[in-house]
Design a protein around this motif. Sequence first.
Motif, PDB file in Angstrom:
ATOM      1  N   GLY A  95      -6.392   0.634 -12.141  1.00  0.00           N
ATOM      2  CA  GLY A  95      -7.377   0.135 -13.097  1.00  0.00           C
ATOM      3  C   GLY A  95      -7.157  -1.321 -13.447  1.00  0.00           C
ATOM      4  O   GLY A  95      -8.089  -2.128 -13.476  1.00  0.00           O
ATOM      5  N   ARG A  96      -5.896  -1.663 -13.671  1.00  0.00           N
ATOM      6  CA  ARG A  96      -5.582  -3.032 -14.103  1.00  0.00           C
ATOM      7  C   ARG A  96      -5.764  -4.045 -12.976  1.00  0.00           C
ATOM      8  O   ARG A  96      -6.349  -5.109 -13.185  1.00  0.00           O
ATOM      9  CB  ARG A  96      -4.135  -3.084 -14.623  1.00  0.00           C
ATOM     10  CG  ARG A  96      -3.660  -4.461 -15.061  1.00  0.00           C
ATOM     11  CD  ARG A  96      -4.370  -4.910 -16.327  1.00  0.00           C
ATOM     12  NE  ARG A  96      -3.945  -6.225 -16.724  1.00  0.00           N
ATOM     13  CZ  ARG A  96      -4.593  -7.347 -16.414  1.00  0.00           C
ATOM     14  NH1 ARG A  96      -5.697  -7.295 -15.706  1.00  0.00           N
ATOM     15  NH2 ARG A  96      -4.134  -8.505 -16.816  1.00  0.00           N
ATOM     16  N   TYR A  97      -5.273  -3.747 -11.790  1.00  0.00           N
ATOM     17  CA  TYR A  97      -5.238  -4.754 -10.740  1.00  0.00           C
ATOM     18  C   TYR A  97      -6.321  -4.607  -9.678  1.00  0.00           C
ATOM     19  O   TYR A  97      -6.737  -5.596  -9.096  1.00  0.00           O
ATOM     20  CB  TYR A  97      -3.851  -4.785 -10.094  1.00  0.00           C
ATOM     21  CG  TYR A  97      -2.799  -5.174 -11.102  1.00  0.00           C
ATOM     22  CD1 TYR A  97      -2.717  -6.476 -11.571  1.00  0.00           C
ATOM     23  CD2 TYR A  97      -1.927  -4.232 -11.616  1.00  0.00           C
ATOM     24  CE1 TYR A  97      -1.784  -6.830 -12.524  1.00  0.00           C
ATOM     25  CE2 TYR A  97      -0.987  -4.575 -12.563  1.00  0.00           C
ATOM     26  CZ  TYR A  97      -0.912  -5.878 -13.023  1.00  0.00           C
ATOM     27  OH  TYR A  97       0.006  -6.225 -13.968  1.00  0.00           O
TER      28      TYR A  97
ATOM     29  N   ARG B 256       0.834  -1.216   0.000  1.00  0.00           N
ATOM     30  CA  ARG B 256       0.000   0.000   0.000  1.00  0.00           C
ATOM     31  C   ARG B 256       0.867   1.264   0.000  1.00  0.00           C
ATOM     32  O   ARG B 256       0.579   2.228  -0.708  1.00  0.00           O
ATOM     33  CB  ARG B 256      -0.923   0.007   1.215  1.00  0.00           C
ATOM     34  CG  ARG B 256      -2.173  -0.796   1.008  1.00  0.00           C
ATOM     35  CD  ARG B 256      -3.179  -0.579   2.138  1.00  0.00           C
ATOM     36  NE  ARG B 256      -3.844  -1.837   2.397  1.00  0.00           N
ATOM     37  CZ  ARG B 256      -3.633  -2.622   3.444  1.00  0.00           C
ATOM     38  NH1 ARG B 256      -2.795  -2.269   4.387  1.00  0.00           N
ATOM     39  NH2 ARG B 256      -4.273  -3.750   3.577  1.00  0.00           N
ATOM     40  N   GLU B 257       1.920   1.243   0.823  1.00  0.00           N
ATOM     41  CA  GLU B 257       2.815   2.403   0.882  1.00  0.00           C
ATOM     42  C   GLU B 257       3.493   2.633  -0.465  1.00  0.00           C
ATOM     43  O   GLU B 257       3.616   3.773  -0.921  1.00  0.00           O
ATOM     44  CB  GLU B 257       3.867   2.200   1.975  1.00  0.00           C
ATOM     45  CG  GLU B 257       3.314   2.274   3.375  1.00  0.00           C
ATOM     46  CD  GLU B 257       4.325   1.858   4.444  1.00  0.00           C
ATOM     47  OE1 GLU B 257       5.446   1.417   4.090  1.00  0.00           O
ATOM     48  OE2 GLU B 257       3.988   1.966   5.640  1.00  0.00           O
ATOM     49  N   CYS B 258       3.935   1.554  -1.097  1.00  0.00           N
ATOM     50  CA  CYS B 258       4.615   1.683  -2.388  1.00  0.00           C
ATOM     51  C   CYS B 258       3.657   2.170  -3.472  1.00  0.00           C
ATOM     52  O   CYS B 258       4.029   2.996  -4.305  1.00  0.00           O
ATOM     53  CB  CYS B 258       5.252   0.353  -2.784  1.00  0.00           C
ATOM     54  SG  CYS B 258       6.696  -0.082  -1.784  1.00  0.00           S
ATOM     55  N   ILE B 259       2.433   1.678  -3.457  1.00  0.00           N
ATOM     56  CA  ILE B 259       1.444   2.143  -4.434  1.00  0.00           C
ATOM     57  C   ILE B 259       1.175   3.630  -4.235  1.00  0.00           C
ATOM     58  O   ILE B 259       1.096   4.390  -5.203  1.00  0.00           O
ATOM     59  CB  ILE B 259       0.141   1.313  -4.338  1.00  0.00           C
ATOM     60  CG1 ILE B 259       0.404  -0.104  -4.866  1.00  0.00           C
ATOM     61  CG2 ILE B 259      -0.994   1.983  -5.107  1.00  0.00           C
ATOM     62  CD1 ILE B 259      -0.735  -1.077  -4.622  1.00  0.00           C
ATOM     63  N   ALA B 260       1.061   4.055  -2.988  1.00  0.00           N
ATOM     64  CA  ALA B 260       0.808   5.466  -2.698  1.00  0.00           C
ATOM     65  C   ALA B 260       1.950   6.358  -3.191  1.00  0.00           C
ATOM     66  O   ALA B 260       1.723   7.524  -3.522  1.00  0.00           O
ATOM     67  CB  ALA B 260       0.593   5.660  -1.202  1.00  0.00           C
TER      68      ALA B 260
ATOM     69  N   ALA C  79      -5.888  -4.527 -20.103  1.00  0.00           N
ATOM     70  CA  ALA C  79      -5.047  -3.408 -20.541  1.00  0.00           C
ATOM     71  C   ALA C  79      -5.786  -2.557 -21.578  1.00  0.00           C
ATOM     72  O   ALA C  79      -5.671  -1.328 -21.577  1.00  0.00           O
ATOM     73  CB  ALA C  79      -3.729  -3.928 -21.103  1.00  0.00           C
ATOM     74  N   VAL C  80      -6.573  -3.199 -22.436  1.00  0.00           N
ATOM     75  CA  VAL C  80      -7.344  -2.462 -23.441  1.00  0.00           C
ATOM     76  C   VAL C  80      -8.353  -1.546 -22.749  1.00  0.00           C
ATOM     77  O   VAL C  80      -8.518  -0.375 -23.133  1.00  0.00           O
ATOM     78  CB  VAL C  80      -8.059  -3.450 -24.398  1.00  0.00           C
ATOM     79  CG1 VAL C  80      -9.029  -2.726 -25.313  1.00  0.00           C
ATOM     80  CG2 VAL C  80      -7.036  -4.227 -25.212  1.00  0.00           C
ATOM     81  N   GLN C  81      -9.026  -2.050 -21.719  1.00  0.00           N
ATOM     82  CA  GLN C  81     -10.003  -1.238 -20.992  1.00  0.00           C
ATOM     83  C   GLN C  81      -9.333  -0.078 -20.262  1.00  0.00           C
ATOM     84  O   GLN C  81      -9.858   1.046 -20.246  1.00  0.00           O
ATOM     85  CB  GLN C  81     -10.771  -2.105 -20.003  1.00  0.00           C
ATOM     86  CG  GLN C  81     -11.691  -3.113 -20.663  1.00  0.00           C
ATOM     87  CD  GLN C  81     -12.235  -4.134 -19.676  1.00  0.00           C
ATOM     88  OE1 GLN C  81     -11.545  -4.553 -18.743  1.00  0.00           O
ATOM     89  NE2 GLN C  81     -13.489  -4.538 -19.881  1.00  0.00           N
ATOM     90  N   VAL C  82      -8.172  -0.348 -19.662  1.00  0.00           N
ATOM     91  CA  VAL C  82      -7.434   0.716 -18.966  1.00  0.00           C
ATOM     92  C   VAL C  82      -7.012   1.788 -19.966  1.00  0.00           C
ATOM     93  O   VAL C  82      -7.155   2.986 -19.701  1.00  0.00           O
ATOM     94  CB  VAL C  82      -6.211   0.147 -18.204  1.00  0.00           C
ATOM     95  CG1 VAL C  82      -5.363   1.271 -17.626  1.00  0.00           C
ATOM     96  CG2 VAL C  82      -6.653  -0.811 -17.110  1.00  0.00           C
TER      97      VAL C  82
END
Length: 163
Positions: free
Chosen positions: A113-115, A97-101, A121-124
């Motif tokens: 969006g992806r995960y 969570r810290e790394c994503i932030a 990937a097309v939708q993202v």
Amino acid sequence: MLTVYLRSLVRDEAAVDDLFQEAMVVAWRRLDECDLERPFGPWLRGITSRLVMAHYRKQKRTPTLLHESVLEVVDRHFENINQLAGDTWDDKAIALRECIAQLPEKQRSVIGGRYFDDMTAVQVAGRFELTLEACKKRLQRGRNMLAECLKSKGVLSTSEASV
């Protein structure tokens, strides 16, 4: 730790990489079955040991060192290692969570969006008005940034980061 566990059971480096990725996919799909009140390592190693046995069955050979009693001893040794600080599910989730932030917005949004939104990937790419190639590149950069961040926190080993 999972890579080390796999290497203790499988000699072929390519097979180790394949089994690691397959274990991650299976674990991700079955995460709702995991009791997060209990240690995560044994659950993940259980999935992995079944994949290793299936790997050897496909090859129509079973190594003599892969008897169930040997797997139990190896698992106990890994469980002792897992008791060390920083190796609990909560520790890893907090670090992630810290790394994503810390990701730049461009990477954080496509990773989300992806995960987290479970989009292709097309939708993202469509959501953020990107070409598919630009979206894939952002995802790749985001994953690389996450891997570097997790390595710096001691959550991800160098060999896992390259997977």
